[in-house]
Motif scaffolding. Structure first.
Motif, PDB file in Angstrom:
ATOM      1  N   GLY A   1      78.345  67.710  36.399  1.00  0.00           N
ATOM      2  CA  GLY A   1      78.492  66.368  35.812  1.00  0.00           C
ATOM      3  C   GLY A   1      78.760  65.238  36.700  1.00  0.00           C
ATOM      4  O   GLY A   1      78.292  65.145  37.786  1.00  0.00           O
ATOM      5  N   LEU A   2      79.235  64.166  36.126  1.00  0.00           N
ATOM      6  CA  LEU A   2      79.100  62.709  36.983  1.00  0.00           C
ATOM      7  C   LEU A   2      80.308  62.033  36.263  1.00  0.00           C
ATOM      8  O   LEU A   2      80.959  62.131  35.189  1.00  0.00           O
ATOM      9  N   THR A   3      80.877  61.142  37.179  1.00  0.00           N
ATOM     10  CA  THR A   3      81.712  59.945  36.758  1.00  0.00           C
ATOM     11  C   THR A   3      81.203  58.672  36.922  1.00  0.00           C
ATOM     12  O   THR A   3      80.527  58.611  37.978  1.00  0.00           O
ATOM     13  N   LEU A   4      81.586  57.566  36.348  1.00  0.00           N
ATOM     14  CA  LEU A   4      81.186  56.255  36.646  1.00  0.00           C
ATOM     15  C   LEU A   4      82.231  55.353  36.886  1.00  0.00           C
ATOM     16  O   LEU A   4      83.337  55.629  35.998  1.00  0.00           O
ATOM     17  N   THR A   5      82.090  54.275  37.804  1.00  0.00           N
ATOM     18  CA  THR A   5      83.148  53.431  38.277  1.00  0.00           C
ATOM     19  C   THR A   5      82.587  52.097  38.792  1.00  0.00           C
ATOM     20  O   THR A   5      81.165  51.995  38.676  1.00  0.00           O
ATOM     21  N   VAL A   6      83.271  51.228  38.978  1.00  0.00           N
ATOM     22  CA  VAL A   6      82.846  49.917  39.532  1.00  0.00           C
ATOM     23  C   VAL A   6      83.229  49.784  40.965  1.00  0.00           C
ATOM     24  O   VAL A   6      84.332  50.257  41.354  1.00  0.00           O
ATOM     25  N   ALA A   7      82.618  49.533  41.688  1.00  0.00           N
ATOM     26  CA  ALA A   7      82.860  48.982  43.048  1.00  0.00           C
ATOM     27  C   ALA A   7      83.815  47.894  43.364  1.00  0.00           C
ATOM     28  O   ALA A   7      84.763  48.228  44.203  1.00  0.00           O
ATOM     29  N   ASP A   8      83.837  46.764  42.597  1.00  0.00           N
ATOM     30  CA  ASP A   8      84.811  45.677  42.786  1.00  0.00           C
ATOM     31  C   ASP A   8      85.807  45.946  41.774  1.00  0.00           C
ATOM     32  O   ASP A   8      85.797  45.226  40.707  1.00  0.00           O
ATOM     33  N   GLU A   9      86.570  46.744  41.937  1.00  0.00           N
ATOM     34  CA  GLU A   9      87.918  46.919  40.932  1.00  0.00           C
ATOM     35  C   GLU A   9      88.896  45.599  41.183  1.00  0.00           C
ATOM     36  O   GLU A   9      89.555  45.427  40.169  1.00  0.00           O
ATOM     37  N   GLU A  10      88.911  45.301  42.153  1.00  0.00           N
ATOM     38  CA  GLU A  10      89.743  44.116  42.293  1.00  0.00           C
ATOM     39  C   GLU A  10      89.577  42.645  41.378  1.00  0.00           C
ATOM     40  O   GLU A  10      90.631  42.288  40.861  1.00  0.00           O
ATOM     41  N   SER A  11      88.476  42.640  41.239  1.00  0.00           N
ATOM     42  CA  SER A  11      87.734  41.492  40.200  1.00  0.00           C
ATOM     43  C   SER A  11      88.319  41.932  38.894  1.00  0.00           C
ATOM     44  O   SER A  11      88.769  41.024  38.147  1.00  0.00           O
ATOM     45  N   LEU A  12      88.195  43.166  38.538  1.00  0.00           N
ATOM     46  CA  LEU A  12      88.742  43.501  37.258  1.00  0.00           C
ATOM     47  C   LEU A  12      90.253  43.441  37.061  1.00  0.00           C
ATOM     48  O   LEU A  12      90.814  43.033  35.996  1.00  0.00           O
ATOM     49  N   MET A  13      90.959  43.828  38.163  1.00  0.00           N
ATOM     50  CA  MET A  13      92.253  43.768  37.876  1.00  0.00           C
ATOM     51  C   MET A  13      92.835  42.320  37.824  1.00  0.00           C
ATOM     52  O   MET A  13      93.812  42.054  37.092  1.00  0.00           O
ATOM     53  N   ILE A  14      92.256  41.229  38.532  1.00  0.00           N
ATOM     54  CA  ILE A  14      92.535  39.908  38.401  1.00  0.00           C
ATOM     55  C   ILE A  14      92.205  39.631  36.952  1.00  0.00           C
ATOM     56  O   ILE A  14      93.094  38.671  36.422  1.00  0.00           O
ATOM     57  N   ARG A  15      91.241  39.779  36.283  1.00  0.00           N
ATOM     58  CA  ARG A  15      90.839  39.372  34.913  1.00  0.00           C
ATOM     59  C   ARG A  15      91.939  40.176  33.984  1.00  0.00           C
ATOM     60  O   ARG A  15      92.258  39.299  33.176  1.00  0.00           O
ATOM     61  N   ALA A  16      92.152  41.474  34.397  1.00  0.00           N
ATOM     62  CA  ALA A  16      93.144  41.921  33.425  1.00  0.00           C
ATOM     63  C   ALA A  16      94.706  41.409  33.574  1.00  0.00           C
ATOM     64  O   ALA A  16      95.417  41.189  32.445  1.00  0.00           O
ATOM     65  N   ARG A  17      95.081  41.004  34.880  1.00  0.00           N
ATOM     66  CA  ARG A  17      96.296  40.201  34.969  1.00  0.00           C
ATOM     67  C   ARG A  17      96.265  38.983  34.404  1.00  0.00           C
ATOM     68  O   ARG A  17      97.301  38.742  33.742  1.00  0.00           O
ATOM     69  N   ASP A  18      95.046  38.104  34.359  1.00  0.00           N
ATOM     70  CA  ASP A  18      95.136  36.845  33.697  1.00  0.00           C
ATOM     71  C   ASP A  18      95.362  37.051  32.332  1.00  0.00           C
ATOM     72  O   ASP A  18      96.162  36.240  31.667  1.00  0.00           O
TER      73      ASP A  18
END
Length: 228
Positions: free
Chosen positions: A137-154
């Protein structure tokens, strides 16, 4: 909203999320061979694994993105009519965890085979390993998790402030200084594991389409203000 002797406080919980198209794919590829002796089974597993790795590197996968995650040898037995265990051979196996990077094209879709896409890379590895290859099987993710975190915090902050301002406005008060912030981060939400199936009877299995979907990170904050 709570009151105290300095004018009161208000505490609100805000939540927010941010999503992005995954650009990293991790695939589990294993090889399993059977033979009459341990040595032969183990040697065949090594040969098949070498072929899979060569195919991956031929498609541009770097050595740092190919790691051995399992290695095993076990006896294969069956029960006879006399209720006795009989040795019939040995099975040797090895597992690889493969990281494929930059899998998304400009349109957010998985790169096609002509662009060195992940589906073609996996198909080439399957063809190289032949009937002894297994895909976990496989899993998918993003390399720049920090950018996602900043947007979620905002987004979580804006949500908390919006709720607090609504309540204090109705109460005829104003928000004062922030007294306390507590954060809870979750994610990114893993994409569903997708099991691959390939026709091992074919000389070169056709690439199975890969849909990237979206990875999402969520944030929740608890904010306490002094009332003005």
């Amino acid at each position: 909203m709570t009151s105290d002797n300095v004018g009161g406080t208000i505490t609100m919980i805000g939540s927010g999320s941010a999503g992005a198209t995954p650009d990293i794919m991790r695939v589990s590829i294993s090889v399993e061979t059977r033979a009459d002796t341990v040595a032969v089974a183990y040697a065949r597993a090594g040969e098949r694994a070498d072929a899979v790795i060569a195919a991956l590197r031929g498609d541009g996968v770097q050595g740092r993105d190919i790691s051995t995650s399992g290695l095993s040898v076990r006896a294969e037995t069956v029960w006879t009519d006399g209720n006795r265990e009989k040795l019939v051979g040995y099975t040797a196996g090895t597992s690889l965890t493969v990281t494929l990077r930059d899998v998304a094209g400009p349109d957010g879709e998985a790169k096609a085979g002509n662009d060195g896409g992940p589906a073609a890379t996996i198909a080439h590895a399957v063809a190289a390993g032949g009937d002894d290859v297994r895909l976990g099987g496989l899993t998918l993710t993003v390399a720049d998790e920090e950018s996602l975190m900043i947007r979620a915090r905002d987004a979580a902050w804006d949500h908390a402030v919006s709720k607090a301002e609504q309540y204090v406005s109705r109460a005829g008060r104003k928000l004062g200084p922030v007294l306390e912030i507590t954060e809870n981060i979750s994610g990114p939400t893993p994409a569903p594991r997708i099991a691959f199936a390939a026709d091992m009877k074919a000389a070169a299995p056709r690439a199975v389409p890969v849909e990237l979907g979206e990875s999402e990170m969520t944030a929740s904050i608890r904010v306490t203000w002094q009332l003005g």
